[in-house]
Motif scaffolding. Structure first.
Motif, mmCIF file in Angstrom:
data_model
loop_
_atom_site.group_PDB
_atom_site.id
_atom_site.type_symbol
_atom_site.label_atom_id
_atom_site.label_comp_id
_atom_site.label_asym_id
_atom_site.label_seq_id
_atom_site.Cartn_x
_atom_site.Cartn_y
_atom_site.Cartn_z
ATOM 1 N N PRO A 119 -30.590 40.648 -27.532
ATOM 2 C CA PRO A 119 -31.996 40.454 -27.155
ATOM 3 C C PRO A 119 -32.986 40.949 -28.227
ATOM 4 C CG PRO A 119 -30.852 42.001 -25.640
ATOM 5 C CD PRO A 119 -29.817 41.358 -26.497
ATOM 6 N N ALA A 120 -32.584 41.994 -28.967
ATOM 7 C CA ALA A 120 -33.489 42.527 -29.997
ATOM 8 C C ALA A 120 -33.773 41.488 -31.075
ATOM 9 C CB ALA A 120 -32.889 43.784 -30.631
ATOM 10 N N LEU A 121 -32.802 40.626 -31.332
ATOM 11 C CA LEU A 121 -32.979 39.598 -32.363
ATOM 12 C C LEU A 121 -33.957 38.515 -31.887
ATOM 13 C CD1 LEU A 121 -32.135 38.486 -35.131
ATOM 14 C CD2 LEU A 121 -30.182 37.383 -34.014
ATOM 15 N N ALA A 122 -33.832 38.138 -30.607
ATOM 16 C CA ALA A 122 -34.763 37.151 -30.042
ATOM 17 C C ALA A 122 -36.177 37.709 -30.046
ATOM 18 C CB ALA A 122 -34.339 36.784 -28.618
ATOM 19 N N LYS A 123 -36.285 38.989 -29.717
ATOM 20 C CA LYS A 123 -37.600 39.629 -29.672
ATOM 21 C C LYS A 123 -38.206 39.722 -31.071
ATOM 22 C CE LYS A 123 -39.562 43.649 -27.838
ATOM 23 N NZ LYS A 123 -39.273 45.062 -27.706
ATOM 24 N N LEU A 124 -37.367 40.050 -32.029
ATOM 25 C CA LEU A 124 -37.837 40.123 -33.423
ATOM 26 C C LEU A 124 -38.380 38.756 -33.861
ATOM 27 C CD1 LEU A 124 -36.131 41.730 -36.486
ATOM 28 C CD2 LEU A 124 -36.583 39.278 -36.522
ATOM 29 N N ALA A 125 -37.619 37.694 -33.570
ATOM 30 C CA ALA A 125 -38.055 36.351 -33.980
ATOM 31 C C ALA A 125 -39.374 35.994 -33.304
ATOM 32 C CB ALA A 125 -36.976 35.329 -33.628
ATOM 33 N N ASP A 126 -39.532 36.427 -32.057
ATOM 34 C CA ASP A 126 -40.754 36.118 -31.307
ATOM 35 C C ASP A 126 -41.965 36.894 -31.840
ATOM 36 O OD1 ASP A 126 -41.845 34.567 -29.221
ATOM 37 O OD2 ASP A 126 -41.991 36.352 -27.960
ATOM 38 N N SER A 127 -41.712 37.932 -32.631
ATOM 39 C CA SER A 127 -42.825 38.748 -33.135
ATOM 40 C C SER A 127 -43.294 38.289 -34.520
ATOM 41 C CB SER A 127 -42.400 40.221 -33.224
ATOM 42 O OG SER A 127 -41.608 40.451 -34.388
ATOM 43 N N ILE A 128 -42.666 37.250 -35.057
ATOM 44 C CA ILE A 128 -43.039 36.778 -36.401
ATOM 45 C C ILE A 128 -44.322 35.954 -36.331
ATOM 46 C CG2 ILE A 128 -42.352 35.250 -38.297
ATOM 47 C CD1 ILE A 128 -39.438 35.989 -37.735
ATOM 48 N N GLY A 131 -29.126 25.347 -35.591
ATOM 49 C CA GLY A 131 -28.379 25.526 -34.353
ATOM 50 C C GLY A 131 -27.842 26.934 -34.222
ATOM 51 N N ILE A 132 -27.526 27.291 -32.967
ATOM 52 C CA ILE A 132 -27.104 28.649 -32.638
ATOM 53 C C ILE A 132 -25.776 28.574 -31.902
ATOM 54 C CG2 ILE A 132 -27.702 30.697 -31.258
ATOM 55 C CD1 ILE A 132 -30.705 29.767 -31.692
ATOM 56 N N LYS A 133 -24.788 29.346 -32.393
ATOM 57 C CA LYS A 133 -23.442 29.303 -31.801
ATOM 58 C C LYS A 133 -22.975 30.701 -31.440
ATOM 59 C CE LYS A 133 -20.742 27.326 -34.891
ATOM 60 N NZ LYS A 133 -21.028 26.425 -35.974
ATOM 61 N N ASP A 134 -22.338 30.823 -30.278
ATOM 62 C CA ASP A 134 -21.697 32.081 -29.909
ATOM 63 C C ASP A 134 -20.230 31.961 -30.312
ATOM 64 O OD1 ASP A 134 -20.513 34.256 -28.687
ATOM 65 O OD2 ASP A 134 -21.805 34.154 -26.913
ATOM 66 N N THR A 135 -19.788 32.781 -31.277
ATOM 67 C CA THR A 135 -18.410 32.669 -31.745
ATOM 68 C C THR A 135 -17.515 33.712 -31.086
ATOM 69 O OG1 THR A 135 -18.744 34.184 -33.603
ATOM 70 C CG2 THR A 135 -19.218 31.863 -34.004
ATOM 71 N N GLY A 136 -18.006 34.354 -30.040
ATOM 72 C CA GLY A 136 -17.232 35.381 -29.350
ATOM 73 C C GLY A 136 -17.688 36.765 -29.772
ATOM 74 N N SER A 137 -17.376 37.135 -31.025
ATOM 75 C CA SER A 137 -17.771 38.467 -31.471
ATOM 76 C C SER A 137 -19.118 38.445 -32.184
ATOM 77 C CB SER A 137 -16.708 39.025 -32.417
ATOM 78 O OG SER A 137 -16.577 38.150 -33.523
ATOM 79 N N ALA A 138 -19.633 37.242 -32.477
ATOM 80 C CA ALA A 138 -20.885 37.154 -33.239
ATOM 81 C C ALA A 138 -21.726 35.974 -32.779
ATOM 82 C CB ALA A 138 -20.566 37.019 -34.726
ATOM 83 N N ILE A 139 -22.991 35.993 -33.195
ATOM 84 C CA ILE A 139 -23.877 34.854 -32.977
ATOM 85 C C ILE A 139 -24.146 34.261 -34.356
ATOM 86 C CG2 ILE A 139 -26.169 34.118 -32.218
ATOM 87 C CD1 ILE A 139 -24.489 35.043 -29.898
ATOM 88 N N GLU A 140 -23.817 32.984 -34.510
ATOM 89 C CA GLU A 140 -24.044 32.350 -35.807
ATOM 90 C C GLU A 140 -25.256 31.436 -35.720
ATOM 91 O OE1 GLU A 140 -20.697 31.073 -38.413
ATOM 92 O OE2 GLU A 140 -21.751 29.150 -38.367
ATOM 93 N N ILE A 141 -26.188 31.648 -36.644
ATOM 94 C CA ILE A 141 -27.435 30.883 -36.626
ATOM 95 C C ILE A 141 -27.581 30.123 -37.941
ATOM 96 C CG2 ILE A 141 -29.942 31.037 -36.338
ATOM 97 C CD1 ILE A 141 -29.582 33.582 -34.789
ATOM 98 N N GLY A 142 -27.789 28.806 -37.837
ATOM 99 C CA GLY A 142 -27.940 27.961 -39.017
ATOM 100 C C GLY A 142 -29.203 28.292 -39.796
ATOM 101 N N ALA A 143 -29.141 28.066 -41.108
ATOM 102 C CA ALA A 143 -30.256 28.422 -41.990
ATOM 103 C C ALA A 143 -31.558 27.732 -41.604
ATOM 104 C CB ALA A 143 -29.907 28.069 -43.440
ATOM 105 N N MET A 144 -31.465 26.474 -41.120
ATOM 106 C CA MET A 144 -32.689 25.728 -40.809
ATOM 107 C C MET A 144 -33.193 25.967 -39.380
ATOM 108 S SD MET A 144 -34.069 24.118 -43.291
ATOM 109 C CE MET A 144 -35.073 22.815 -42.533
ATOM 110 N N THR A 145 -32.585 26.893 -38.671
ATOM 111 C CA THR A 145 -33.041 27.181 -37.311
ATOM 112 C C THR A 145 -34.425 27.837 -37.354
ATOM 113 O OG1 THR A 145 -30.723 27.579 -36.775
ATOM 114 C CG2 THR A 145 -32.348 28.215 -35.114
ATOM 115 N N ARG A 146 -35.341 27.265 -36.598
ATOM 116 C CA ARG A 146 -36.735 27.756 -36.604
ATOM 117 C C ARG A 146 -36.829 29.070 -35.831
ATOM 118 N NH1 ARG A 146 -38.856 23.715 -40.112
ATOM 119 N NH2 ARG A 146 -37.626 21.870 -39.646
ATOM 120 N N HIS A 147 -37.775 29.897 -36.221
ATOM 121 C CA HIS A 147 -37.968 31.183 -35.539
ATOM 122 C C HIS A 147 -38.146 30.973 -34.027
ATOM 123 C CE1 HIS A 147 -38.441 32.358 -39.609
ATOM 124 N NE2 HIS A 147 -39.747 32.387 -39.689
#
Ligand code: FAD
Ligand code: FES
Ligand code: FES
Lengths: 186, 265
Positions: free
Chosen positions: B89-98, B59-75
């Motif tokens: 957005p750079a993080l989403a793009k990076l995951a999409d390039s795997i 799961g993915i959570k917006d904590t205000g100052s950060a984005i927290e992503i669970g270990a089992m979250t799929r790319h």
């Protein structure tokens, strides 16, 4: 994913490869696995190392799902697990406990080809056909999230599906036509 | 594959118990690295502990100052997340390039950073964005996490639970992908963060590292021109059939410039 708890216990463990190990493999304890395969509830027994693709092909004799590389590269083994395309050579059968699996055999209805299958035939999207089931399962996953993909999106999505015959041109054409047919509800 | 016992525990506590009781036990997350390794008999775990039935690890959570992503979250879920796309957005793009779509449908963030493959993409984001790795025992800062080739600060019985990525002012990732696998021959994340300008490089060295000379240059002027004339020493870089160390050293500069150029306003 179902929160079912599965523990597979057995007693032997090989020290090294070789004939001794082969003997010990015979002693592996089978574990029950239950899942939905193309809409039907099924169960069987496997050893912990059994791959999902082996379960599909050897336990349930659905041989439309192919093994091209067995190294997670070629996509010939792509099936849907809980609605998402995955490489069934890189998932354990036991990891599919409780899952909803769809293979190429579950795509046509009442003997009538799915529009995506029909598009591959119509547009000559296959030659030997070895990669085709994986291509179609992969394409169906693309169209689910992107009903109108352009050529580039199709090519990028099919990154994990290798074809040694067609040169991909007609595969891309077929996926595009298949998507269009699906949009118009054919 | 050598034989093993398979477990699918329903809680983290139970997973820890099995891990503690078996020296040679291993976690399996997406299995996209571990299962191929086991098929080649390069790994021989006595027990596999599948984390997929444990609630709360994805799961993915917006904590205000950060984005927290669970270990089992799929790319694939990071790549398509509106929350990630809006904040980093750079993080989403990076995951999409795997890899490819099927690798992204199974592979997980936790698996990628626990493995610390020198050519993996996520380490560049974890280090470049100055993320914090939360385990079942403690929090580890990205700067202390990657130690070497397939080597991290994780103890043998330690599990990654989540990664917290502070939101940057802006960030971009550029990679030169291996044309077959899409692993990074070289990948560079450039991030303008609240704690300063960060440049993290993956693919080039034994593990992801920060290019401090680049950081200094970009701190005085955040432009591709600022990197002009800076070189990377190839002495400790990877050399394999995909690229020589000298070529990788060259690519570090090129990818860093491309990342800076795509930072945008
Ligand atoms: C064809 C192909 C192409 C690929 N291309 C790329 C690419 O372009 N870029 C890229 O970055 N990666 C790529 N990968 C790797 C992919 O991203 C893997 O999924 C990832 O590196 C490992 O994640 P996983 O969830 O599959 O981990 P697994 O294979 O399940 O586990 C990997 C290791 O991490 C450990 N582990 C897993 N989860 C945890 C946890 N929560 N805590 C502690 N230890 C844990 C396991 O014990 C194991 O040692 C590719 C893989 C394939 C097969
Ligand atoms: S057989 Fe599974 S990817 Fe090739
Ligand atoms: S049609 Fe032969 S491999 Fe694709």
């Amino acid at each position: 994913m179902a929160a079912a708890k599965a523990v597979h216990k057995k007693t032997t463990r090989p020290g090294a490869a070789g004939p001794e190990e082969l003997q010990q493999q015979d002693g592996l304890m089978p574990t029950k696995v239950s899942l939905t395969l193309n809409g039907e509830a099924v169960s069987t027994e496997v050893d912990s190392r059994t791959l999902l693709v082996e379960l599909i092909r050897e336990n349930f004799i659905k041989t439309g799902t192919h093994v091209g590389c067995d190294t997670s590269q070629c996509g010939a083994c792509v099936v849907h697990v809980d609605g998402r395309s995955v490489k069934s050579c890189t998932m354990l059968a036991l990891q599919a406990e409780g899952a909803d699996i769809r293979t190429i055999e579950g795509v046509a209805t009442d003997g009538e080809l799915h529009p995506m299958q029909e598009a591959f035939r119509e547009h000559h999207g296959l030659q030997c056909g070895y990669c085709t089931p994986g291509m179609i399962m992969s394409a169906l996953d693309l169209v689910k999230n992107n009903p109108d993909p352009d050529d580039r999106e199709i090519r990028e999505w099919l990154e994990g599906n290798l074809c040694r015959c067609t040169g991909y041109q007609n595969i891309v054409r077929a996926v595009k036509a298949g998507a269009e047919a699906m949009r118009s509800g054919e | 594959m050598y034989e093993f016992n398979y477990h699918r525990p329903a809680s983290l506590a139970e997973a820890k118990e099995i891990l503690a009781a078996n020296d040679e036990a291993k976690i399996v997350a997406g299995g996209m690295t571990l299962l191929p390794t086991m098929k080649m008999r390069l790994a021989q775990p006595s027990d596999l502990i599948d984390l997929s039935a444990i609630e709360g690890l994805d799961g993915i959570k917006d904590t205000g100052s950060a984005i927290e992503i669970g270990a089992m979250t799929r790319h694939a879920d990071v790549a398509s997340s509106d929350v990630v796309k809006a904040a980093i957005p750079a993080l989403a793009k990076l995951a999409d390039s795997i890899g490819d779509a099927q690798v992204r449908n199974r592979g997980t963030l936790g698996g990628s950073i626990a493995n610390s493959d020198p050519a993996a993409d996520y380490p560049a984001a974890v280090l470049g964005l100055g993320a914090t790795i939360r385990t079942d025992q403690r929090e580890i800062s990205a700067d202390d996490y990657f130690l070497g080739m397939f080597e991290t600060a994780l103890a043998a019985d330690e599990l990654v639970v989540a990664v917290s990525f502070p939101k940057p002012k802006k960030a971009a990732y550029a990679k030169f992908p291996n044309p077959a696998s899409r692993y990074a021959v070289v990948g560079v994340m450039v991030a303008d963060t609240d704690s300063g300008l960060r440049v993290a490089v993956t693919g080039a060295g034994a593990c992801a590292y920060r290019a401090t000379a680049f950081e200094e240059a970009l701190s005085s002027s955040l432009s591709a021109e600022a990197l002009e004339g800076l070189t990377t020493d190839s002495a400790d870089l990877n050399s394999d059939l995909h690229a020589s160390a000298e070529y990788r050293a060259h690519l570090v500069g090129v990818m860093a410039k491309r990342a800076v150029q795509s930072l945008g306003g």
